[in-house]
Structures are given as C-alpha cells and as structure tokens.
Write a protein that holds these residues in place. Structure first.
Motif, PDB file in Angstrom:
ATOM      1  N   GLU A 181       0.616  -1.163  -0.231  1.00 50.64           N
ATOM      2  CA  GLU A 181      -0.176  -0.170   0.069  1.00 50.64           C
ATOM      3  C   GLU A 181       0.954   0.999   0.380  1.00 50.64           C
ATOM      4  N   SER A 182       2.172   0.923   0.821  1.00 51.92           N
ATOM      5  CA  SER A 182       2.921   2.759   1.142  1.00 51.92           C
ATOM      6  C   SER A 182       3.889   2.476  -0.553  1.00 51.92           C
ATOM      7  N   ASP A 206       2.824   1.854  -3.429  1.00 49.40           N
ATOM      8  CA  ASP A 206       1.440   1.928  -4.757  1.00 49.40           C
ATOM      9  C   ASP A 206       0.735   4.134  -4.384  1.00 49.40           C
ATOM     10  N   ARG A 207       0.884   4.133  -2.527  1.00 52.60           N
ATOM     11  CA  ARG A 207       0.614   5.498  -2.401  1.00 52.60           C
ATOM     12  C   ARG A 207       1.984   7.044  -2.794  1.00 52.60           C
ATOM     13  N   GLN A 208       3.179   6.161  -2.844  1.00 52.29           N
ATOM     14  CA  GLN A 208       4.369   6.993  -3.270  1.00 52.29           C
ATOM     15  C   GLN A 208       4.605   6.911  -4.414  1.00 52.29           C
ATOM     16  N   GLU A 246       1.476   6.580  -6.242  1.00 53.57           N
ATOM     17  CA  GLU A 246       0.492   7.416  -7.147  1.00 53.57           C
ATOM     18  C   GLU A 246       1.592   8.714  -6.742  1.00 53.57           C
ATOM     19  N   ALA A 247       1.884   9.798  -5.830  1.00 55.56           N
ATOM     20  CA  ALA A 247       2.241  11.075  -5.861  1.00 55.56           C
ATOM     21  C   ALA A 247       2.749  11.454  -6.118  1.00 55.56           C
ATOM     22  N   SER A 284       1.713  13.042   1.525  1.00 49.26           N
ATOM     23  CA  SER A 284       2.545  11.869   0.414  1.00 49.26           C
ATOM     24  C   SER A 284       4.209  11.721   1.505  1.00 49.26           C
ATOM     25  N   TRP A 341      10.683   6.647   1.256  1.00 53.32           N
ATOM     26  CA  TRP A 341      10.172   5.415   1.615  1.00 53.32           C
ATOM     27  C   TRP A 341      11.009   4.247   1.424  1.00 53.32           C
TER      28      TRP A 341
END
Length: 253
Positions: free
Chosen positions: A13-14, A16-18, A20-21, A182, A188
């Motif tokens: 999940e993290s 994907d969020r990184q 997408e930012a 984000s 990350w």
C-alpha cells in the motif's frame, strides 16, 4: 518492531501511494495496457509477464481483472521482490533476474506469453540495451501477443510545453511532500531500510545498485520506442496512451 512482520500489505500500500504521488495518472496507464491485453486475448485469462515488475503492481491489477491469469513477476530489486512475494503469495511466479543480462529469459517458467507489460522501469537501461531487450521480449511472446511499456516519453513536437509540464508536476509533488500528504522516493527507501525485516534486503540492494540508484535515466520520445520495437521484429507498434510527458507504447508480434 517490523511493520513488515505485522502486516506485509502495509508495504504494498505504501509503495502504491508513493508511486501515485509521483504519477497521479498511474492507474490510467495500467488500465490502457490491460485493455490491450484484453483485446488480444478476447477477454480470456492471459499468461502475462510483469517485466521489471517491482512489488507486482501490474500483476495485482491483472489478477483483479483476469482472476484466472497466469502471472510472472520479474525484477532484480530484493526489497521490492520481497514485497511482491508477500502481496501475491501463491498467485504468481516470482523471478529474480537482471534485464541488463540477455540470459534473463532462461529464468522464466514459460517461454511463450500472451502479454508482457512494464511501467516506469526501462529508463534505467542504456539505449542500446533497450533496443536489444525489445527484440528479446518479442521472442517470449506468442504470435499475436502484445508488449506494452509505459514510461517517461515526452512528445518531441512540444519541447517547451513538455518542460513546463514537468515543472508544474514537480511543483505539485513538492507541495504534497512538504504537506506530509505523501512520501517521497528517498523517504520511502529510508523507511524500508529502517524496517527490521526489510533492512537486510536493503543492504543487499545497495550491493546490487552501488553509488547511484541504477544509473542515468534515459527518456527518449515515444517515436524512438516505436521505431526500436519495429526494428526488433514486431509487426506493428504505436502509442496507446498519453498523459503529459508520459506515454505507453504497445507492439504486437
């Protein structure tokens, strides 16, 4: 304490969020590539190779759309492959291979795929290697199979606008990072290196990619990729999606 041990899905999940930012239209390019897969398979479950697949983002979306798909994720990054293994479990074959080495194909569980997809990865390879890789990819596709690559591919007819688009996107990203909305790319990786379970994989990653992340990024226009695909033996090639300075090219064997 390891967040990875508590819940491996946190890292998927993290990631994907990184991503997408950095790429707000990431899902659009994935959808366009999977539309091409559906077109060449008639909607049937494909045998698909997720090339330089990292955590298996494309594979997870493939399985969601085609539940019976046979999926292989190929990458070299030990951190990302660890996350892929946890996310996909027994739903995919995980292959550790270096795409700079032409022998990567020998590690595949199959030598004939319906589709090969890759996204935001091949720009780490030099031009001559990308051209050779395209010909190698053709050899693992069945006749009529499709290859698609989504990456940074500016429109060569719009150099000034492309620069402004990149500047605008960069400013928006920096605002998201500054607000804490984000996580940035370096942050990350720092978090992964601090995780009890992923830390040894991060050390291994540093040995694979010493000094710099991978090398110099190389991002030619989409036309270069189309011409390289045709030179590699594909029957047809062209752009199937564009978003700002990014595009997805596809080719059919």
């Amino acid at each position: 304490m390891s967040a990875y041990l508590n819940n491996p899905q946190i890292w998927q999940e993290s990631w994907d969020r990184q991503q997408e930012a950095f790429l707000p239209d990431r899902e659009h390019r994935f959808a366009a590539m999977l539309d091409a897969v559906a077109a060449v398979t008639g909607g049937a479950a494909p045998r698909l190779l997720d090339l330089a697949g990292g955590t298996g983002s494309i594979s997870l979306r493939t399985l969601a759309r085609f539940p019976g798909a046979q999926v292989t994720v190929l990458d070299q990054d030990p951190v990302l492959l660890t996350i892929a293994e946890s996310s996909l479990r027994d739903r995919a074959t995980i292959v550790d291979a270096d795409l700079s080495d032409p022998s990567w194909r020998s590690k595949l569980p199959h030598q004939e795929f319906d589709a090969v997809l890759t996204a935001t990865a091949l720009h780490w390879l030099p031009a001559e290697r990308v051209g050779a890789l395209y010909a190698e990819i053709r050899e693992v596709l069945r006749p009529g199979g499709v290859f698609a690559n989504a990456d940074h591919m500016p429109e060569e007819g719009l150099p000034l606008l492309s620069e402004k688009l990149r500047d605008h996107a960069r400013a928006e990203r920096e605002a998201r990072y500054a607000s804490g909305a984000s996580t940035s790319w370096p942050d990350w990786w720092a978090r992964a290196a601090a995780d009890e379970q992923l830390a040894p994989k991060s050390v291994e990653r540093e040995r694979i990619y010493p000094a710099r992340e991978h090398g110099e990024e190389w991002t030619p226009p989409a036309r270069w990729h189309v011409e390289a695909l045709l030179a590699g033996g594909f029957g047809e090639a062209g752009v199937i999606w564009r978003g700002g300075t990014d595009a997805a090219v596809a080719a059919v064997r």
